[in-house]
Scaffold this motif. Structure first.
Motif, PDB file in Angstrom:
ATOM      1  N   MET A  63       0.866  -1.216   0.101  1.00  0.00           N
ATOM      2  CA  MET A  63      -0.051   0.021   0.151  1.00  0.00           C
ATOM      3  C   MET A  63       0.879   1.299   0.077  1.00  0.00           C
ATOM      4  O   MET A  63       0.458   2.245  -0.692  1.00  0.00           O
ATOM      5  CB  MET A  63      -0.835   0.005   1.019  1.00  0.00           C
ATOM      6  N   ILE A  64       2.063   1.182   0.808  1.00  0.00           N
ATOM      7  CA  ILE A  64       2.944   2.374   0.851  1.00  0.00           C
ATOM      8  C   ILE A  64       3.398   2.567  -0.790  1.00  0.00           C
ATOM      9  O   ILE A  64       3.296   3.825  -1.014  1.00  0.00           O
ATOM     10  CB  ILE A  64       3.936   1.935   1.767  1.00  0.00           C
ATOM     11  N   VAL A  65       3.772   1.487  -1.426  1.00  0.00           N
ATOM     12  CA  VAL A  65       4.347   1.801  -2.642  1.00  0.00           C
ATOM     13  C   VAL A  65       3.295   2.149  -3.661  1.00  0.00           C
ATOM     14  O   VAL A  65       3.743   3.144  -4.302  1.00  0.00           O
ATOM     15  CB  VAL A  65       5.113   0.266  -3.088  1.00  0.00           C
ATOM     16  N   GLN A  66       1.995   1.872  -3.642  1.00  0.00           N
ATOM     17  CA  GLN A  66       1.027   2.028  -4.395  1.00  0.00           C
ATOM     18  C   GLN A  66       0.701   3.620  -4.081  1.00  0.00           C
ATOM     19  O   GLN A  66       0.318   4.261  -5.179  1.00  0.00           O
ATOM     20  CB  GLN A  66      -0.227   1.172  -4.002  1.00  0.00           C
ATOM     21  N   ASN A  67       0.862   4.138  -3.140  1.00  0.00           N
ATOM     22  CA  ASN A  67       0.580   5.476  -2.830  1.00  0.00           C
ATOM     23  C   ASN A  67       2.026   6.444  -3.539  1.00  0.00           C
ATOM     24  O   ASN A  67       1.872   7.766  -3.434  1.00  0.00           O
ATOM     25  CB  ASN A  67       0.544   5.839  -1.233  1.00  0.00           C
ATOM     26  N   VAL A  68       3.005   5.892  -3.839  1.00  0.00           N
ATOM     27  CA  VAL A  68       4.047   6.573  -4.117  1.00  0.00           C
ATOM     28  C   VAL A  68       4.107   6.567  -5.891  1.00  0.00           C
ATOM     29  O   VAL A  68       4.221   7.317  -6.465  1.00  0.00           O
ATOM     30  CB  VAL A  68       5.398   6.156  -3.552  1.00  0.00           C
ATOM     31  N   VAL A  69       4.136   5.143  -6.210  1.00  0.00           N
ATOM     32  CA  VAL A  69       4.030   4.715  -7.761  1.00  0.00           C
ATOM     33  C   VAL A  69       2.681   3.868  -8.062  1.00  0.00           C
ATOM     34  O   VAL A  69       2.730   2.869  -7.284  1.00  0.00           O
ATOM     35  CB  VAL A  69       5.370   4.005  -8.105  1.00  0.00           C
ATOM     36  N   THR A  70       1.862   4.278  -8.706  1.00  0.00           N
ATOM     37  CA  THR A  70       0.525   3.566  -8.875  1.00  0.00           C
ATOM     38  C   THR A  70       0.926   2.444  -9.517  1.00  0.00           C
ATOM     39  O   THR A  70       1.224   2.254 -10.915  1.00  0.00           O
ATOM     40  CB  THR A  70      -0.374   4.486  -9.647  1.00  0.00           C
ATOM     41  N   LEU A  71       0.669   0.946  -8.979  1.00  0.00           N
ATOM     42  CA  LEU A  71       1.099  -0.070  -9.616  1.00  0.00           C
ATOM     43  C   LEU A  71      -0.420  -1.206  -9.852  1.00  0.00           C
ATOM     44  O   LEU A  71      -0.619  -1.767 -10.410  1.00  0.00           O
ATOM     45  CB  LEU A  71       2.053  -1.046  -8.770  1.00  0.00           C
ATOM     46  N   PHE A  72      -1.228  -0.797  -8.738  1.00  0.00           N
ATOM     47  CA  PHE A  72      -2.607  -1.624  -8.963  1.00  0.00           C
ATOM     48  C   PHE A  72      -3.824  -0.817  -8.402  1.00  0.00           C
ATOM     49  O   PHE A  72      -3.387   0.143  -7.521  1.00  0.00           O
ATOM     50  CB  PHE A  72      -2.400  -2.985  -8.273  1.00  0.00           C
ATOM     51  N   PRO A  73      -4.984  -1.242  -8.271  1.00  0.00           N
ATOM     52  CA  PRO A  73      -6.136  -0.476  -7.486  1.00  0.00           C
ATOM     53  C   PRO A  73      -5.950  -0.704  -5.934  1.00  0.00           C
ATOM     54  O   PRO A  73      -5.878  -1.724  -5.340  1.00  0.00           O
ATOM     55  CB  PRO A  73      -7.326  -1.132  -8.239  1.00  0.00           C
ATOM     56  N   ILE A  74      -5.996   0.640  -5.191  1.00  0.00           N
ATOM     57  CA  ILE A  74      -5.774   0.457  -3.748  1.00  0.00           C
ATOM     58  C   ILE A  74      -6.963  -0.618  -3.183  1.00  0.00           C
ATOM     59  O   ILE A  74      -6.998  -0.826  -2.287  1.00  0.00           O
ATOM     60  CB  ILE A  74      -5.716   1.793  -3.244  1.00  0.00           C
ATOM     61  N   LEU A  75      -8.285  -0.184  -4.058  1.00  0.00           N
ATOM     62  CA  LEU A  75      -9.381  -0.638  -3.355  1.00  0.00           C
ATOM     63  C   LEU A  75      -9.104  -2.445  -3.184  1.00  0.00           C
ATOM     64  O   LEU A  75      -9.675  -2.876  -2.155  1.00  0.00           O
ATOM     65  CB  LEU A  75     -10.525  -0.767  -4.603  1.00  0.00           C
ATOM     66  N   ILE A  76      -8.334  -3.082  -4.045  1.00  0.00           N
ATOM     67  CA  ILE A  76      -8.043  -4.442  -3.719  1.00  0.00           C
ATOM     68  C   ILE A  76      -7.434  -4.914  -2.409  1.00  0.00           C
ATOM     69  O   ILE A  76      -8.139  -5.569  -1.693  1.00  0.00           O
ATOM     70  CB  ILE A  76      -7.164  -5.267  -4.914  1.00  0.00           C
TER      71      ILE A  76
END
Length: 237
Positions: A63-76
């Protein structure tokens, strides 16, 4: 001299965190691919049975990485947390992951910058300028508002806030408040995926009803306050 030392310590700490996160992501790249394919059952049926609570050592960094570089939907990952840890566990762990990622991205942009920041800026210059102007004008409650919108990219808000004059402390509590709203919205929208026969629960409903009423009241209060200030400045008081 002291300020330079603090900045150096921050940069070192951020570099260490990034290395750890990069190592975790590279080690479990198959998890990232499962998230990008929206394969929720892979996490709920297979991985949680194997790892138990230990899976948080991977989902929170993801989740931390996703908030820096979008890799996947955070919803999952938010839905996954709600399914396996319940309402309050899902809220807590999702909040830890999203807030930590938003803070890391903010500190990266404000104190480290470099080529990553320049590339991101060049790709999103128009959007960033609009968000920076809004944050500079409305401050804390603009960040709260933007963070509460699930489709708004977290890294865009973080970078814009870093380039604005907002104080770090104000950014932290506005991010927490806004992310609670965002997780609440996503949890309501995804309720059919994680709610069991017992339903959502009255405590959960009361909490979010109270939160969103407070959220709306907060904006109304500041809107009225700003209107009065503008009227006074117009009248020359």
């Amino acid at each position: 001299m002291l300020q330079m030392g603090v900045k150096l310590m921050r940069r070192t700490a951020i570099a260490v965190v990034l290395l750890i996160l990069a190592g975790l992501i590279l080690w479990r790249w198959d998890w990232v691919m499962a998230l990008r394919d929206n394969n929720l059952s892979y996490f709920t049926d297979d991985l949680f049975a194997q790892w138990g609570y230990g899976i948080l050592f991977f989902t929170i960094p993801l989740m931390i990485v996703q908030n820096v570089v979008t890799l996947f939907p955070i919803l999952i990952l938010i839905v996954f947390h709600f399914i396996v840890f319940g309402v309050w566990g899902g809220m807590l762990f999702s909040l830890i992951g999203t807030v930590s990622g938003a803070l890391l991205c903010f500190y990266l942009a404000r104190f480290v910058a470099g080529k990553w920041f320049q590339r991101y800026w060049s790709k999103n210059e128009k959007k960033l300028e609009k968000v920076i102007q809004a944050i500079s004008k409305y401050g804390v409650y603009m960040i709260v508002f933007l963070r509460s919108i699930p489709v708004m990219p977290s890294n865009l808000i973080s970078v814009a806030a870093a380039a604005s004059p907002i104080r770090e402390r104000s950014y932290v509590y506005s991010t927490i408040f806004g992310n609670v709203a965002m997780i609440g919205v996503l949890s309501f929208l995804s309720a059919p995926l994680w709610v069991d026969e017992g339903g959502i629960g009255y405590t959960y409903q009361f909490f979010f009803l109270f939160f969103f009423l407070s959220f709306i009241s907060y904006f109304i209060y500041h809107f009225i306050k700003d209107r009065k200030r503008l009227i006074r400045s117009y009248k020359g008081e």
